[in-house]
Design a protein around this motif. Structure first.
Motif, PDB file in Angstrom:
ATOM      1  N   CYS A  56       0.840  -1.203   0.000  1.00 40.70           N
ATOM      2  CA  CYS A  56       0.000   0.000   0.000  1.00 40.70           C
ATOM      3  C   CYS A  56       0.878   1.258   0.000  1.00 40.70           C
ATOM      4  N   TYR A  57       1.932   1.225   0.806  1.00 35.72           N
ATOM      5  CA  TYR A  57       2.833   2.368   0.903  1.00 35.72           C
ATOM      6  C   TYR A  57       3.542   2.631  -0.431  1.00 35.72           C
ATOM      7  N   GLU A  74       2.642   1.682  -3.464  1.00 39.73           N
ATOM      8  CA  GLU A  74       1.712   2.059  -4.527  1.00 39.73           C
ATOM      9  C   GLU A  74       1.361   3.540  -4.465  1.00 39.73           C
ATOM     10  N   LYS A  75       1.432   4.131  -3.272  1.00 36.39           N
ATOM     11  CA  LYS A  75       1.112   5.551  -3.115  1.00 36.39           C
ATOM     12  C   LYS A  75       2.299   6.454  -3.440  1.00 36.39           C
ATOM     13  N   ASN A  76       3.483   5.847  -3.547  1.00 35.69           N
ATOM     14  CA  ASN A  76       4.692   6.635  -3.804  1.00 35.69           C
ATOM     15  C   ASN A  76       5.332   6.186  -5.125  1.00 35.69           C
TER      16      ASN A  76
END
Length: 417
Positions: free
Chosen positions: A31-32, A34-36
């Motif tokens: 999740c981390y 994919e956001k960066n």
């Protein structure tokens, strides 16, 4: 699925975690990421996420051959996750007493994966996918062995020989390969061990004892190999010291003893391949002096030369990023080499072009020398604590010119001698 559609992502934990599962850690990390915007072959150590900050030491995003996008697109890639802890103890020495009751350090043992080798693989740059090919070769060797493929039918001695001029990272690549192979094969092996043989100590000053010392050391290695859950990588640096060409030994003072050492090495290599959990890694700067029988036993013979222009750029780029973090250079944008060679008609910042010019002047230098250039640039041509990137690149160019001048002097000195 093709290799180009897969990517390896490693999650290195701060400590052994009892209250959270690996799957939960993977979900949070995915999740981390994919956001960066995350680039291939990158190392992430600073997190603004509470769980990651407390439990995760480092995230290592692997490389993907022929991947054209600048950032990782998780919708188009299959991710292979590896979650593990690092061994924080350094190397331990293995010694024997020689005929004069003096202690000889015959080898060092390093548990894998090791904190001392973190990021080493990611900071080695070669052309033509050398690293990934060696990793694939090694995994195939171990898979053949693990599945009982008869080496008398399909020849595989599980010996890799890296050769080339000094300073090209042969020893570092061997260590990084052992470290990375332990991680990649974590479903098969619970841990790894790197045994680095001290070739010079094995050539005891009590020369007649050398053959016995070789046999004794390999006997110890075989005892370790009895535990099939441990992947054992044996590193023989400067293998020509132990496997010197026997046809050249006859010119020495004690040819029979030199030949005895070579025979002992060859015999032990033949015996040790019977164990399914061993890989032998050897390096040499002078392949012409290695006994041909050892060369023939090497399944892979990989030449490592001095870096090309793109590889030099990657080395300098990583050094500059480190100096950004240390606040020695004032941080600013700098394009990675993938952007510069993409073929797109794009305007690049002047500093990237400036770095390319430094790389052109650096051709012919070894990887070891290249990594010293930023230090020399600062020591010789910078007189303040924080500089702009432009100023530092000017200093690097001067340092490269100085390095070439010094090397030219040594060449002339050798001719005169």
């Amino acid at each position: 699925m093709k290799m180009s559609n897969t990517i390896d992502i490693e999650i290195i934990l701060n400590a052994y975690i009892a209250n959270i599962s690996k799957k939960s850690i993977i979900d949070v990390v995915q999740c981390y990421l994919e956001k960066n915007n995350v680039r291939p072959n990158s190392v992430i150590s600073n997190f603004d996420h509470p769980i990651l900050h407390n439990d995760v030491k480092t995230i290592i995003v692997g490389d993907t051959p022929n991947y054209t996008k600048a950032f990782i697109d998780f919708n188009t890639l299959e991710v292979k996750w590896y979650v593990y802890n690092l061994d924080n103890y350094g190397p331990m020495t293995h010694s024997e007493t020689d005929a004069n009751d003096e202690e000889l350090v015959l080898a060092t043992h390093l548990s894998l994966p090791s904190a001392s080798l973190i990021n080493l693989w990611e900071n080695l740059y070669y052309d033509n996918n050398v690293k990934l090919n060696l990793l694939k070769y090694s995994q195939t060797m171990m898979e053949f062995s693990d599945k009982g493929v008869d080496c008398n039918v399909v020849s595989c001695n599980r010996v890799i020989l890296l050769h080339g001029p000094p300073g090209t990272g042969k020893t570092s690549l061997c260590k990084a390969l052992a470290h990375k192979l332990t991680i990649r094969m974590s479903e098969r092996f619970t841990s790894g061990l790197l045994i680095e043989i001290n070739s010079h100590s094995l050539f005891s000053k009590w020369f007649s004892e050398s053959g016995k010392l070789v046999t004794k050391m390999f006997t110890k290695i075989k005892e370790i190999l009895e535990d099939n859950n441990i992947l054992v990588c044996v590193l023989i640096d400067e293998v020509e010291s132990l496997a010197h060409a026997r046809d050249q030994c006859v010119s020495g003072n004690e040819p029979s003893d030199s030949i005895r050492v070579v025979n002992a090495v060859l015999t032990q290599v033949d015996q040790i391949k019977l164990y399914p959990n061993v890989l032998i890694l050897a390096t040499s700067n002078m392949t012409e002096t290695i006994d041909i029988a050892f060369v023939d036993r090497a399944d892979i013979k990989q030449y490592l030369g001095n870096p090309s222009g793109p590889a030099i750029y990657k080395i300098y780029y990583s050094c500059i990023q480190e100096l950004f973090k240390a606040q020695i250079i004032r941080e600013q944008a700098l394009e990675p080499i993938e952007s510069l060679v993409s073929g797109q008609d794009t305007e690049f910042i002047e500093e990237s072009r400036q770095l390319l010019r430094v790389c052109e002047k650096s051709l012919g230098l070894s990887g070891r020398s290249l990594r010293k250039i930023p230090f020399l640039a600062h020591a010789l041509f910078i007189d303040k604590s924080l500089v702009t990137l432009t100023e530092f690149l000017v200093a690097m160019e001067k340092a490269v010119e100085n390095e070439h001048a010094e090397r030219h002097y040594f060449k002339n000195f050798k001719v005169e001698k």
